[in-house]
Motif scaffolding. Sequence first.
Motif, PDB file in Angstrom:
ATOM      1  N   THR A 272       0.843  -1.187   0.000  1.00 49.69           N
ATOM      2  CA  THR A 272       0.000   0.000   0.000  1.00 49.69           C
ATOM      3  C   THR A 272       0.883   1.243   0.000  1.00 49.69           C
ATOM      4  N   ASP A 273       0.652   2.126  -0.953  1.00 41.24           N
ATOM      5  CA  ASP A 273       1.405   3.376  -1.050  1.00 41.24           C
ATOM      6  C   ASP A 273       1.050   4.247   0.165  1.00 41.24           C
ATOM      7  N   PRO A 274       2.037   4.564   1.007  1.00 40.87           N
ATOM      8  CA  PRO A 274       1.728   5.336   2.222  1.00 40.87           C
ATOM      9  C   PRO A 274       1.234   6.753   1.929  1.00 40.87           C
ATOM     10  N   LYS A 275       1.532   7.261   0.730  1.00 43.09           N
ATOM     11  CA  LYS A 275       1.117   8.623   0.395  1.00 43.09           C
ATOM     12  C   LYS A 275      -0.298   8.654  -0.173  1.00 43.09           C
ATOM     13  N   SER A 276      -0.554   7.792  -1.152  1.00 43.77           N
ATOM     14  CA  SER A 276      -1.857   7.824  -1.817  1.00 43.77           C
ATOM     15  C   SER A 276      -2.871   6.873  -1.202  1.00 43.77           C
ATOM     16  N   GLY A 277      -2.375   5.876  -0.458  1.00 48.34           N
ATOM     17  CA  GLY A 277      -3.275   4.870   0.094  1.00 48.34           C
ATOM     18  C   GLY A 277      -3.675   3.810  -0.911  1.00 48.34           C
TER      19      GLY A 277
END
Length: 358
Positions: A272-277
């Motif tokens: 999971t991309d921590p910035k975009s979710g």
Amino acid sequence: MMTSTVYEIDVPGLAVAVSNCLPDESHKALLQCLRSFEQLSSAKLVTSRGGDGSHYLARRKVLTRDGVLVSDDHKEWVAELLLLDGGDAGKTYKRLRDQGFLLSKCELTTLYLVQDKRTENQAEFIQVSVRQEDEFIDARAFDKYSWSVPTTLQDLFHELEGDTLPAEERRRISPPAYRLDAVVDVDAFVTETEKIEAGQRDKVRGIIYTLSDASPDWASAPTSATHDELFPGWDSQPHKSRRLFNDWESSSAGRSGARLCDHWVVQLSDWTDPKSGARYLSLVPMWTFAQKLAEVDPNKGDTYAHFGKLQTLDRRVKVPFGWYFYMLHGNRVHDGSAKRVLADAESGLIGIRPANPY
């Protein structure tokens, strides 16, 4: 690392049982351990990766020259000492370099075991990954020639890991051990990828494009269009993870009775991309064939020589049309072979027909 439990299977007591199992060369004890659990009663070992020094933990233990454990993590150890020295990397380096500290290396072998549910759906199998850890004294700390005194923590990290010791000096610091990595329902994982893909496709369908047209009748042309209108049929194919299993089922490989999980396991990723979710799931097939396979060059030989090499690969792996799946991943068969086979078949130079099981 995988983060979801939707497709991970909880087998109570399995992790402890695996860690208590003493590794042996054939892994028979591990297999018996897994089969003692009802959910894995017919599990079998199909392949492994590592075991040759190429897979290892980045973390190293620090020991004194007499083998006494100093720290479980060499980088944390150095960072703490640098802090005690007020951030003076040169001081830390000079204090440590001649004390004879040793570094360990934990080499890894990942074992892949499968429990086939033997349904028509080739994705319906359980995959168990078990990590075997083999830890050795591997190197002397700061045992390399340095052109300058380190000035930063990164410099210290660079100087810390010396060259590997001679084989006769690389002794074990602990017995080999098994660790359970994951128990995965592969079909549930594929279903999860489809669910996420469906959500992404819904978002794309909602896009409205603004159109511009310089043709004479531009005034009567539509000024906007949906993704479906511009690219009809763009979503007609299933997710590529599902297509792997669908292709096997519908091809000579599946129709011959060969089970995909006997010949291929899957490397899974859930991030999971921590910035975009945004969440990304991926599946990479890995073959289980343990012997060396010759690479097929699509640019060499005449029609029959080229196709004969592909059929030789099929005979070796005991799967009709097996070459196609080796083309999907790996470097034994390239996409040029598929293009050539298609062109040769359309030209009537070769005949493609279902093969008998080997």
